[in-house]
Design a protein around this motif. Sequence first.
Motif, mmCIF file in Angstrom:
data_model
loop_
_atom_site.group_PDB
_atom_site.id
_atom_site.type_symbol
_atom_site.label_atom_id
_atom_site.label_comp_id
_atom_site.label_asym_id
_atom_site.label_seq_id
_atom_site.Cartn_x
_atom_site.Cartn_y
_atom_site.Cartn_z
ATOM 1 N N ASN A 308 11.325 -4.680 -3.966
ATOM 2 C CA ASN A 308 12.395 -4.173 -4.835
ATOM 3 C C ASN A 308 12.908 -5.249 -5.786
ATOM 4 N N ALA A 309 12.941 -6.488 -5.308
ATOM 5 C CA ALA A 309 13.351 -7.593 -6.177
ATOM 6 C C ALA A 309 12.337 -7.793 -7.301
ATOM 7 N N LEU A 310 11.065 -7.705 -6.980
ATOM 8 C CA LEU A 310 10.016 -7.864 -7.998
ATOM 9 C C LEU A 310 10.039 -6.713 -9.008
ATOM 10 N N ARG A 311 10.314 -5.496 -8.517
ATOM 11 C CA ARG A 311 10.350 -4.340 -9.429
ATOM 12 C C ARG A 311 11.443 -4.489 -10.478
ATOM 13 N N LYS A 312 12.533 -5.158 -10.105
ATOM 14 C CA LYS A 312 13.629 -5.349 -11.059
ATOM 15 C C LYS A 312 13.229 -6.215 -12.250
ATOM 16 N N VAL A 313 12.180 -7.039 -12.057
ATOM 17 C CA VAL A 313 11.705 -7.876 -13.174
ATOM 18 C C VAL A 313 10.354 -7.369 -13.699
ATOM 19 N N GLY A 314 10.060 -6.092 -13.380
ATOM 20 C CA GLY A 314 8.873 -5.464 -13.958
ATOM 21 C C GLY A 314 7.572 -5.686 -13.221
ATOM 22 N N ILE A 315 7.619 -6.182 -11.993
ATOM 23 C CA ILE A 315 6.400 -6.407 -11.223
ATOM 24 C C ILE A 315 6.354 -5.405 -10.065
ATOM 25 N N ASP A 316 5.328 -4.560 -10.064
ATOM 26 C CA ASP A 316 5.210 -3.517 -9.042
ATOM 27 C C ASP A 316 3.983 -3.787 -8.171
ATOM 28 N N LEU A 317 4.226 -4.242 -6.945
ATOM 29 C CA LEU A 317 3.134 -4.560 -6.012
ATOM 30 C C LEU A 317 3.123 -3.603 -4.823
ATOM 31 N N ARG A 318 3.729 -2.434 -4.978
ATOM 32 C CA ARG A 318 3.877 -1.530 -3.833
ATOM 33 C C ARG A 318 2.537 -1.071 -3.252
ATOM 34 N N LYS A 319 1.564 -0.798 -4.101
ATOM 35 C CA LYS A 319 0.266 -0.339 -3.588
ATOM 36 C C LYS A 319 -0.372 -1.373 -2.679
ATOM 37 N N LYS A 320 -0.216 -2.632 -3.038
ATOM 38 C CA LYS A 320 -0.808 -3.707 -2.249
ATOM 39 C C LYS A 320 0.031 -4.014 -1.013
ATOM 40 N N LEU A 321 1.343 -4.106 -1.192
ATOM 41 C CA LEU A 321 2.219 -4.516 -0.094
ATOM 42 C C LEU A 321 2.274 -3.493 1.031
ATOM 43 N N PHE A 322 2.181 -2.205 0.677
ATOM 44 C CA PHE A 322 2.388 -1.153 1.681
ATOM 45 C C PHE A 322 1.124 -0.341 1.949
ATOM 46 N N LYS A 323 -0.018 -0.937 1.652
ATOM 47 C CA LYS A 323 -1.284 -0.242 1.841
ATOM 48 C C LYS A 323 -1.492 0.181 3.293
ATOM 49 N N SER A 324 -1.103 -0.667 4.235
ATOM 50 C CA SER A 324 -1.302 -0.341 5.651
ATOM 51 C C SER A 324 -0.477 0.876 6.067
ATOM 52 N N VAL A 325 0.655 1.112 5.380
ATOM 53 C CA VAL A 325 1.498 2.278 5.676
ATOM 54 C C VAL A 325 0.939 3.514 4.990
ATOM 55 N N THR A 326 0.641 3.398 3.699
ATOM 56 C CA THR A 326 0.207 4.570 2.929
ATOM 57 C C THR A 326 -1.202 5.026 3.285
ATOM 58 N N GLU A 327 -2.025 4.127 3.849
ATOM 59 C CA GLU A 327 -3.365 4.543 4.286
ATOM 60 C C GLU A 327 -3.275 5.616 5.368
ATOM 61 N N ASN A 328 -2.229 5.555 6.187
ATOM 62 C CA ASN A 328 -2.043 6.572 7.227
ATOM 63 C C ASN A 328 -1.637 7.919 6.648
ATOM 64 N N LEU A 329 -1.270 7.938 5.368
ATOM 65 C CA LEU A 329 -0.949 9.187 4.675
ATOM 66 C C LEU A 329 -2.081 9.581 3.733
ATOM 67 N N GLY A 330 -3.227 8.980 3.926
ATOM 68 C CA GLY A 330 -4.407 9.312 3.126
ATOM 69 C C GLY A 330 -4.789 8.271 2.112
ATOM 70 N N GLY A 331 -3.817 7.473 1.680
ATOM 71 C CA GLY A 331 -4.118 6.393 0.743
ATOM 72 C C GLY A 331 -3.898 6.738 -0.714
ATOM 73 N N ASN A 332 -3.941 8.045 -1.067
ATOM 74 C CA ASN A 332 -3.758 8.454 -2.466
ATOM 75 C C ASN A 332 -2.394 9.085 -2.730
ATOM 76 N N LEU A 333 -1.641 9.362 -1.659
ATOM 77 C CA LEU A 333 -0.403 10.125 -1.821
ATOM 78 C C LEU A 333 0.577 9.403 -2.735
ATOM 79 N N CYS A 334 0.987 10.079 -3.792
ATOM 80 C CA CYS A 334 1.938 9.475 -4.731
ATOM 81 C C CYS A 334 3.174 10.332 -4.936
ATOM 82 N N LYS A 335 3.156 11.576 -4.415
ATOM 83 C CA LYS A 335 4.310 12.434 -4.682
ATOM 84 C C LYS A 335 4.504 13.492 -3.606
ATOM 85 N N PHE A 336 5.751 13.599 -3.111
ATOM 86 C CA PHE A 336 6.224 14.746 -2.352
ATOM 87 C C PHE A 336 7.052 15.591 -3.312
#
Length: 564
Positions: A308-336
């Motif tokens: 969240n601190a990085l996003r405030k300065v325009g750097i978005d690393l969520r795909k990399k940082l939370f890959k182990s979490v989102t892989e359990n949701l299929g890996g492609n999920l971007c929207k509920f």
Amino acid sequence: MKRQYKNYPYYNTPKVSDFREMVNTCTEKYGTKLLYKFKQGGEMHEKTYIDFKNDIDGFGTALVSKLGVNEEHIALICENCYDWIVVYYTMMMTNGVFVPVDRELPPEGIANVLRQSDADMLIISDTYLTKFASVIETVENIKKVIVIGNKTEGRESYYALKEEGKKLVESGDKSFTELKVDVNKLASLVFTSGTTGVSKGVMLTKYNILATALYAMDNMLIDESYLSVLPYHHTFESSMGLICYYYNGSTVYINENLRSVAANMKLYKPHNILVVPLLVETMYKRIWNTAEETGKADTLRKAIKISNALRKVGIDLRKKLFKSVTENLGGNLCKFICGGAAIKPNICEFFDDIGITVLTGYGISECSPLVSVNRNCFYDFESVGVTSPLCEAKIDEPNENGEGEICVKGGNVMLGYYKNPEATEAAFKDGWFLTGDIGRIDDQGRIYITGRKKNLIVLKNGKNVYPEEIENYFNESKTISELVVYALKDEHDQESAITAEIFPNMDLVKEGTTLDQLKAQINDEISAVNAKLPNYKQIKKVTFRDTEFEKTTTKKIKRHVVGK
């Protein structure tokens, strides 16, 4: 989280005049592209856009040419499956009236819907024919039964009719493919889930249903694949899901039952999923429970803070940082895309933190169902978004806080309630549909739901209390699983003491907290909330229950039976 905008443009989705034009357009545009993928009979099946059109034309031609269907009312009882969708689209291209029936209703509920809807014909899967056969025999208005499946018990076979219809089409029969339909006549009867104990038949036109879905696409961008989970008889799924993603050219993965959701997310790897809050909350709890069990909860919290601190300065690393979490949701999920009830803002915040957007919306069956939805680049987790460009909303008789009953006018609003002119008249005021929901609209056009008119507590001192306002204070409670606020009545049948009935979070008991300790913690939370409230809104009595609250088939608490 609030994303601001000024004069942000709508997406201007190309519109079509009716379902036939939409199917022809999509078939020509997408052709052999994969449309549906699903498991059936232990095997994986695939259907292209061309396959879907051929199945619709086959079944539709059999209905019109062989069975002589014209303006009959045809009910459908079936599990979520490809054939449910074929029947749905077919009916939207005839002049008949489609009656989707909630398969989870008790037998007497099934019989009531079939009678109230004046259904002439019933299409039913062999699974539910076995379950409801004796009930169906008691409904005198049902003249014909068509069975989806292999166990037809001597009745008309859906599969045989569809194949016979395809042969008729090949021989030049155009009775269905060139049938003229009136998009403004009654097309579907949807029976409300009845959280107040009363179910009414909502009359929707083909224009209501189709236009609502296509204008919803003006509000939000949807993606290339979608896991279809919610019951198809529910207008949220049948309209927002089965129409929007079809018209978008997406691939739809059909989920066979709720127990399969987690496995199917990993199998199909969808980009989007339509959900009710209960499903999102379940996924949220599963993620954190797994993190706690594996000793990674603190690491996850730290990663969120850094991200969240990085996003405030325009750097978005969520795909990399939370890959182990989102892989359990299929890996492609971007929207509920979430509707049906209120959802806790902190849950939406969490999924946004890990790179999955939760777009909450507001709908009601009488509005086909969409009224408003948050947008991809303009959302507020406490609101239900901005209105669809198909309709407008206003607040009736707002109080000093701008709160009042939400009223809607536009092409999404129903014709009325079937054979119930009194209820229809009561539902409209000066041409505006009265939703029964209490809320406000901010200066950016976002709607906030604050209560339900029917739930209003009028105390004997004349003060008004919306129970949802008090319940919202406990949205982020870790000790409370479910809570309902209501008022006890005194000897004069006047509402007096504000009462909270609570189902505690029993997971904490399993983890070692005693029930007495848990109740003490809950009472401390209630005292803390009471300190923030004026005296007349404070919770005066607390009762605990050892089971979840009774719910409708759409997972809403049946408030009318609480405290009885």
